[in-house]
Design a protein around this motif. Structure first.
Motif, mmCIF file in Angstrom:
data_model
loop_
_atom_site.group_PDB
_atom_site.id
_atom_site.type_symbol
_atom_site.label_atom_id
_atom_site.label_comp_id
_atom_site.label_asym_id
_atom_site.label_seq_id
_atom_site.Cartn_x
_atom_site.Cartn_y
_atom_site.Cartn_z
ATOM 1 N N PHE A 53 0.875 -1.180 0.000
ATOM 2 C CA PHE A 53 0.000 0.000 0.000
ATOM 3 C C PHE A 53 0.907 1.224 0.000
ATOM 4 N N TRP A 54 1.320 1.638 -1.201
ATOM 5 C CA TRP A 54 2.370 2.640 -1.351
ATOM 6 C C TRP A 54 2.023 4.025 -0.795
ATOM 7 N N PRO A 55 0.756 4.441 -0.685
ATOM 8 C CA PRO A 55 0.494 5.755 -0.085
ATOM 9 C C PRO A 55 1.021 5.912 1.339
ATOM 10 N N LEU A 56 1.310 4.797 2.017
ATOM 11 C CA LEU A 56 1.812 4.880 3.386
ATOM 12 C C LEU A 56 3.301 4.578 3.488
ATOM 13 N N LEU A 57 4.004 4.559 2.383
ATOM 14 C CA LEU A 57 5.449 4.309 2.417
ATOM 15 C C LEU A 57 6.183 5.333 3.273
ATOM 16 N N TYR A 58 5.737 6.584 3.207
ATOM 17 C CA TYR A 58 6.442 7.622 3.950
ATOM 18 C C TYR A 58 6.376 7.370 5.453
ATOM 19 N N GLN A 59 5.308 6.678 5.925
ATOM 20 C CA GLN A 59 5.214 6.371 7.343
ATOM 21 C C GLN A 59 6.168 5.250 7.741
ATOM 22 N N VAL A 60 6.459 4.343 6.815
ATOM 23 C CA VAL A 60 7.508 3.357 7.065
ATOM 24 C C VAL A 60 8.860 4.057 7.150
ATOM 25 N N ALA A 61 9.089 5.009 6.241
ATOM 26 C CA ALA A 61 10.365 5.718 6.200
ATOM 27 C C ALA A 61 10.599 6.558 7.442
ATOM 28 N N ASP A 68 5.422 -4.680 7.346
ATOM 29 C CA ASP A 68 4.354 -5.668 7.220
ATOM 30 C C ASP A 68 2.976 -5.089 7.488
ATOM 31 N N ALA A 69 2.932 -3.844 7.995
ATOM 32 C CA ALA A 69 1.638 -3.193 8.209
ATOM 33 C C ALA A 69 1.030 -2.702 6.907
ATOM 34 N N ILE A 70 1.854 -2.496 5.892
ATOM 35 C CA ILE A 70 1.328 -1.970 4.633
ATOM 36 C C ILE A 70 1.524 -2.949 3.475
ATOM 37 N N ALA A 71 1.847 -4.194 3.791
ATOM 38 C CA ALA A 71 2.090 -5.179 2.739
ATOM 39 C C ALA A 71 1.344 -6.472 3.047
ATOM 40 N N GLU A 72 0.917 -7.149 2.005
ATOM 41 C CA GLU A 72 0.201 -8.409 2.143
ATOM 42 C C GLU A 72 0.776 -9.400 1.130
#
Length: 448
Positions: A53-61, A68-72
């Motif tokens: 879920f790429w719109p939340l990549l910046y929160q991983v960064a 794993d919260a934004i990937a399945e």
């Protein structure tokens, strides 16, 4: 040891029409989930085994969420109900439209229908030096590299005696004021105010500078002028150094040089200035448009190739309402994937296909707690707390999998009351090429 000559795609033969999907993004998974899997054999290729879920990549960064919260996992998304679905973790190197084959590193596969859903990659506009030293933010590994770089910069700044090096470590330059750049700047500003002073009491974070560089005359160019104005005010109120109508000329790993001559010493330059299509070799040049996108008709067919389709960010479909193609966000990919599945289902029943008509559900961007902007259908524009709530609800809704929704929601609720970010761990140290101070630091600490 595995050798390529001993590997094969291992796709079973079939008498059913074979649909090959390249890419497991929003377009690819919505296509595969809506195809009649009893009527088709479905084969999906991707170079990663998960949907992100790429719109939340910046929160991983910025240490707000774990990957794993934004990937399945893609295999988990297609269980026993998809009896003739086959996923292969392999890089596609090209297509052969004449032979109707897809070429991979470990073999070729015949297709009846081919769907290219490869999305986009960072566009450095031919500036190889910037590409070498800056940090893109398009994939989970890139987000983790950036997270390590940010945290390592704070660690190094807390122990260096050289004030010039310390300042360079605390200068962060974000190039591109689209949604990614704006959201990343806001997230860093909140860390600077609420998180980092507690972690590094010996550092003066009033000297931490966040620069947002944009070549156009406003932030959030894809959104409305009203959203841009609100966002500009939010960012300036948060202490972001705004540089509009400004281009980056060079970056050597230590100094950013802007067109006009201004220089900024920085060890961290984040590139969010543009994207280009993730093209696959084998398509003729005449179907490739500006920005590396593939020209398609209203059925998402590539011009001149009725059995090859492109959906999502890689596809350029010109209409009266969208003369430059649809926006590079999730909704066009989702809607195109679903409609293409219905059209392929219709095709094998001998029915007429339906033209794609994009339903614009609006655009959103978040700048920080209670700060967001929204362009809604009906030419409505809102900002502030209500837009922030809409952003939260929409992003939870479109996350794949109940587990991801629960993890992200609980993280956000925790941060709402505490401002805490619990993932500030340097799990995978990263050293950018040319960063001599970081290389020496990592070597001496035996972290590299």
């Amino acid at each position: 040891m595995l050798k390529f000559e001993n590997l094969s795609l291992n796709i079973p033969d079939t008498t059913k029409p074979r649909v090959v999907i390249i890419g497991g993004g929003f377009g690819g998974i919505n296509l595969a989930k809506n195809l009649d899997n009893k009527a088709f054999q479905i084969v999906m290729f991707d170079k990663q085994n998960y949907h992100g879920f790429w719109p939340l990549l910046y929160q991983v960064a910025t240490a707000g969420l774990e990957p794993d919260a934004i990937a399945e996992p893609l295999r988990k998304m297609f269980d026993e109900d998809y009896e003739d679905f086959h996923f292969r973790l392999v890089r596609v190197t090209g297509v052969n439209p004449q032979a109707k084959t897809v070429v991979t590193l470990i073999g070729e596969l015949k297709y009846d229908y081919l769907v290219i859903a490869t999305g986009t990659k960072a566009n450095f506009f031919g500036n190889e030096q910037v590409q070498k030293y800056s940090f893109p933010l398009k994939t989970i590994p890139e987000a983790l590299n950036l997270r390590s770089q940010l945290l390592q910069s704070f660690e190094q700044a807390s122990i260096t005696r050289d004030p010039d090096i310390r300042q360079a470590l605390l200068n962060f330059v974000i190039v591109g004021a689209g949604p990614t750049g704006v959201e990343l700047a806001g997230s860093l500003a909140e860390m600077r105010k609420h998180v980092l002073p507690g972690d590094y009491p010996g550092l003066d974070f009033s000297k931490m500078n966040i620069y947002l560089v944009e070549g156009l005359d406003r932030v959030l160019p894809p959104m409305s002028p009203e959203a841009s104005q609100k966002t500009y005010k939010y960012l300036t109120d948060m202490g972001i150094n705004m540089k509009l109508n400004t281009l980056v000329e060079t970056y050597d790993g230590e100094v950013v040089t802007l067109k006009g001559g201004e220089q900024i010493r920085s060890h961290t330059v984040i590139w969010a200035a543009g994207v280009t299509g993730a093209l696959i070799d084998g398509l003729p040049n005449e179907v490739i448009a500006r920005g590396g996108r593939v020209m398609v008709n209203r059925f998402n067919q590539i011009e001149g190739f009725p059995d090859i389709y492109a959906i999502g960010d890689i596809a350029l479909m010109k209409t009266d309402k969208f003369p430059n193609g649809h926006p590079g966000v999730a909704q066009p990919a989702i809607q195109q994937g679903r409609l293409l599945a219905k059209n392929l289902n219709r095709t094998i029943r001998g029915e007429k296909m339906e033209e794609f008509e994009y339903f614009d559900k609006g655009s959103l961007a978040i700048i920080g707690r209670s700060r967001a902007v929204a362009d809604l259908p009906g030419n409505r524009h809102i900002g502030g707390f209500f837009a922030w709530v809409i952003w939260l609800v929409v992003h939870i809704y479109y996350l794949i999998g109940f587990r991801s929704k629960l993890i992200v929601l609980s993280n956000w609720m925790y941060r709402l009351f505490t401002y805490e970010r619990g993932t500030r761990l340097i799990i995978r140290p990263f050293v950018r090429p040319g960063d001599k101070e970081a290389q020496e630091f990592m070597l001496k600490n035996e972290m590299g």
